[in-house]
Design a protein around this motif. Structure first.
Motif, PDB file in Angstrom:
ATOM      1  N   TYR A 243       0.523  -0.805  -0.463  1.00  0.00           N
ATOM      2  CA  TYR A 243      -0.322   0.107   0.282  1.00  0.00           C
ATOM      3  C   TYR A 243       1.027   1.506   0.466  1.00  0.00           C
ATOM      4  CZ  TYR A 243      -4.092   2.861   1.098  1.00  0.00           C
ATOM      5  OH  TYR A 243      -4.922   3.427   1.044  1.00  0.00           O
ATOM      6  N   LEU A 244       2.405   1.144   0.705  1.00  0.00           N
ATOM      7  CA  LEU A 244       2.888   2.601   0.528  1.00  0.00           C
ATOM      8  C   LEU A 244       3.672   3.097  -0.498  1.00  0.00           C
ATOM      9  CD1 LEU A 244       5.135   1.692   3.719  1.00  0.00           C
ATOM     10  CD2 LEU A 244       3.428   3.474   3.716  1.00  0.00           C
ATOM     11  N   LYS A 245       3.682   1.870  -1.928  1.00  0.00           N
ATOM     12  CA  LYS A 245       4.251   1.992  -2.837  1.00  0.00           C
ATOM     13  C   LYS A 245       3.028   2.894  -3.941  1.00  0.00           C
ATOM     14  CE  LYS A 245       6.728  -2.470  -3.344  1.00  0.00           C
ATOM     15  NZ  LYS A 245       6.680  -3.318  -4.186  1.00  0.00           N
ATOM     16  N   THR A 246       1.925   3.153  -3.607  1.00  0.00           N
ATOM     17  CA  THR A 246       1.128   3.623  -3.529  1.00  0.00           C
ATOM     18  C   THR A 246       0.866   4.695  -3.343  1.00  0.00           C
ATOM     19  OG1 THR A 246      -1.240   2.827  -3.008  1.00  0.00           O
ATOM     20  CG2 THR A 246      -0.187   1.539  -4.910  1.00  0.00           C
ATOM     21  N   VAL A 247       0.711   5.121  -1.808  1.00  0.00           N
ATOM     22  CA  VAL A 247       0.163   6.500  -1.923  1.00  0.00           C
ATOM     23  C   VAL A 247       1.107   7.655  -1.685  1.00  0.00           C
ATOM     24  CG1 VAL A 247       0.236   7.356   0.952  1.00  0.00           C
ATOM     25  CG2 VAL A 247      -0.392   5.098   0.517  1.00  0.00           C
TER      26      VAL A 247
ATOM     27  N   VAL B   9       1.459   9.164  10.592  1.00  0.00           N
ATOM     28  CA  VAL B   9      -0.199   9.467   9.936  1.00  0.00           C
ATOM     29  C   VAL B   9       0.041   8.514   8.416  1.00  0.00           C
ATOM     30  CG1 VAL B   9      -1.669  10.789   8.390  1.00  0.00           C
ATOM     31  CG2 VAL B   9      -0.669  11.506  11.032  1.00  0.00           C
ATOM     32  N   THR B  10       0.680   8.601   7.761  1.00  0.00           N
ATOM     33  CA  THR B  10       1.156   7.629   6.837  1.00  0.00           C
ATOM     34  C   THR B  10       1.895   6.419   7.089  1.00  0.00           C
ATOM     35  OG1 THR B  10       3.071   9.210   5.710  1.00  0.00           O
ATOM     36  CG2 THR B  10       2.613   7.488   4.604  1.00  0.00           C
ATOM     37  N   LYS B  11       1.915   5.419   8.108  1.00  0.00           N
ATOM     38  CA  LYS B  11       1.709   4.371   8.432  1.00  0.00           C
ATOM     39  C   LYS B  11       0.100   3.772   8.781  1.00  0.00           C
ATOM     40  CE  LYS B  11       6.837   4.074   9.676  1.00  0.00           C
ATOM     41  NZ  LYS B  11       7.377   3.856  10.908  1.00  0.00           N
ATOM     42  N   ALA B  12       0.019   4.406   9.471  1.00  0.00           N
ATOM     43  CA  ALA B  12      -1.733   3.778  10.422  1.00  0.00           C
ATOM     44  C   ALA B  12      -2.166   3.714   8.912  1.00  0.00           C
ATOM     45  CB  ALA B  12      -1.293   5.859  11.685  1.00  0.00           C
ATOM     46  N   LEU B  13      -2.252   5.006   7.570  1.00  0.00           N
ATOM     47  CA  LEU B  13      -2.820   5.114   6.144  1.00  0.00           C
ATOM     48  C   LEU B  13      -2.732   3.488   5.613  1.00  0.00           C
ATOM     49  CD1 LEU B  13      -2.903   9.260   5.565  1.00  0.00           C
ATOM     50  CD2 LEU B  13      -5.227   7.760   6.593  1.00  0.00           C
ATOM     51  N   SER B  14      -1.105   3.718   5.992  1.00  0.00           N
ATOM     52  CA  SER B  14      -0.942   2.123   4.842  1.00  0.00           C
ATOM     53  C   SER B  14      -1.224   0.817   5.691  1.00  0.00           C
ATOM     54  CB  SER B  14       0.719   2.501   4.973  1.00  0.00           C
ATOM     55  OG  SER B  14       0.690   1.843   6.243  1.00  0.00           O
ATOM     56  N   LYS B  15      -1.657   0.511   6.816  1.00  0.00           N
ATOM     57  CA  LYS B  15      -2.355  -0.134   7.689  1.00  0.00           C
ATOM     58  C   LYS B  15      -3.788   0.242   7.595  1.00  0.00           C
ATOM     59  CE  LYS B  15       1.889  -0.590  10.729  1.00  0.00           C
ATOM     60  NZ  LYS B  15       2.658  -0.395  12.324  1.00  0.00           N
ATOM     61  N   ARG B  16      -4.679   0.883   7.525  1.00  0.00           N
ATOM     62  CA  ARG B  16      -6.019   0.686   7.914  1.00  0.00           C
ATOM     63  C   ARG B  16      -6.780   0.197   6.911  1.00  0.00           C
ATOM     64  NH1 ARG B  16      -8.906   6.734   7.580  1.00  0.00           N
ATOM     65  NH2 ARG B  16      -7.976   6.853   5.513  1.00  0.00           N
ATOM     66  N   PRO B  17      -6.469  -0.293   5.462  1.00  0.00           N
ATOM     67  CA  PRO B  17      -7.457  -0.873   4.774  1.00  0.00           C
ATOM     68  C   PRO B  17      -6.674  -2.106   5.614  1.00  0.00           C
ATOM     69  CG  PRO B  17      -6.296   0.819   3.050  1.00  0.00           C
ATOM     70  CD  PRO B  17      -5.771   0.410   4.756  1.00  0.00           C
TER      71      PRO B  17
END
Length: 411
Positions: free
Chosen positions: A108-112, A287-295
């Motif tokens: 997911y981090l690759k698309t953020v 925040v970025t790591k939290a967004l990547s784990k949320r889905p």
């Protein structure tokens, strides 16, 4: 006269085979021959009948062959349909696996993409954020937003049948302001709360306009350049005039707290006071790591039933086809009421082993008072001494079993 010669044998003609009337019948001689039975009549078949018979047999044969052919086609179509169904299920499983793989945090981090407003580049401390993002190999982009001084996130959707490969904006937004800019915002808020005064020019008005247009945004305000903690409490009370913005405003802690409460309750904006851009960088990474784990966490979460409590009680009771376990279910149903122990629920279900029996007892009651107090005298066994269920629980059980109002409070 010529001499008459006597015949040696008599010749009987066919005309003389019948006896004269009244003449005695002569006995049949043993040497007489029995008349053979008539030969069976052999009917010569008609060629037309043979043709009609062959034609009927050919029709039945064709019908049978047609039925066999239709059955074979049906079985072949069924095999084709089952094969297509297996292929479809296999394709759905493959897509589900790919979808889950894309939702993993590392993928997911690759698309953020971290979007940074150009105004923030005027601060030299922003280089810390840019260098950290580059070191982590996260994508970042410098572009203008609808709100200045902000950092936001967006992700690219893959090109699939369900998704068109568009860009989705995340709901998290950070607004980074200096201590002086925050002081101006506080003055504007104070004037707006007092009323009758023209608001000072600050970032508060663009912030309000942005929040009115985007109702689903979760915005956090990061204040840099001061040693000030939330709710107006300083880390160092001795140097309060140097590190707290209160000295620049001439306001008390209560006034500052009023502004913070206003932002939290009316604008849904949380305020974080940070030392500098190093802490801003840490906040952005968190925040970025939290967004990547949320889905991925949302996919794995199983929604719990709100009316079930945690623990073994919520495990349920297994009921087999013979009905074993229904009594325990009936006991659990009474036990779900507040302040009802296992002994009290067991006493009720022992007196009335099924809900139907309890409803029939309510119908036989003569008055409403009798129905409400039907279970009051039921003895509860267990503990130091025996006791009764009581009128309070009896009334609650009556409301549970007879009420037609879903919003009625049983307790």
């Amino acid at each position: 006269m010529a001499e008459l010669k006597r015949a040696h044998s008599w010749e009987i003609s066919d005309s003389e085979s019948e006896h004269e009337p009244g003449a005695p019948a002569e006995p049949e001689s043993a040497c007489s021959r029995a008349e053979p039975p008539p030969a069976p009549t052999v009917r010569c078949s008609d060629p037309g009948d043979r043709r009609r018979g062959n034609r009927g047999g050919d029709r039945e044969g064709r019908e049978e062959r047609e039925r066999q052919r239709e059955e074979k086609d049906r079985r072949r179509q069924e095999r084709v349909r089952q094969k297509e169904e297996r292929e479809r299920q296999k394709e759905e499983k493959r897509k589900a696996v790919e979808r889950v793989k894309r939702l993993k945090p590392e993928e997911y981090l690759k698309t953020v993409t971290v979007n940074i407003h150009p105004v923030l580049l005027q601060d030299s401390g922003c280089d810390v954020l840019l260098s950290t993002l580059a070191g982590l190999e996260w994508r970042s982009r410098i572009e203008e937003h609808n709100l200045t001084h902000t950092i936001s996130w967006s992700r690219d959707l893959p090109h699939t049948e369900d998704e068109d490969g568009s860009v989705v904006e995340e709901d998290q937004v950070l607004m980074v302001v200096t201590q002086m800019e925050f002081v101006d915002m506080m003055m504007s808020i104070r004037q707006a709360l007092i009323g009758g005064c023209e608001e000072a020019e600050s970032l508060f008005q663009p912030l309000c306009d942005y929040l009115n247009r985007n109702t689903g945004i979760v915005l956090s305000l990061l204040v840099t350049g001061g040693q000030y903690c939330q709710w107006g409490v300083s880390y160092d009370d001795d140097n309060e005039d140097e590190v707290c913005p209160r000295s620049q405003l001439g306001l008390h802690n209560l006034d500052i707290e009023e502004v913070l409460v206003y932002l939290q309750l009316y604008k849904n904006v949380t305020v974080h006071f940070l030392f500098g851009w190093q802490e801003v960088m840490d906040h952005v990474c968190a925040v970025t790591k939290a967004l990547s784990k949320r889905p991925f966490r949302t996919l794995q979460e199983v929604p719990d039933l709100g009316f079930c409590v945690d623990g073994l009680w919520a495990g349920g009771v297994r009921v087999d086809r013979s009905g074993w376990g229904l009594a325990q279910v009936w006991t659990r149903q009474i036990q779900q009421l507040n302040r009802v122990s296992v002994a009290m629920a067991t006493a009720v279900t022992t007196a009335y082993p099924s809900p139907q029996l309890l409803l029939q007892a309510y119908e036989r009651a003569a008055s409403a008072e009798e129905r409400c107090g039907l279970l009051a005298d039921v003895t509860v066994r267990g503990g130091a001494k025996e006791r009764c269920v009581g009128p309070e629980l009896s009334g609650r059980v009556h409301r549970l079993m007879t009420s037609q109002k879903p919003e009625l409070v049983l307790d």
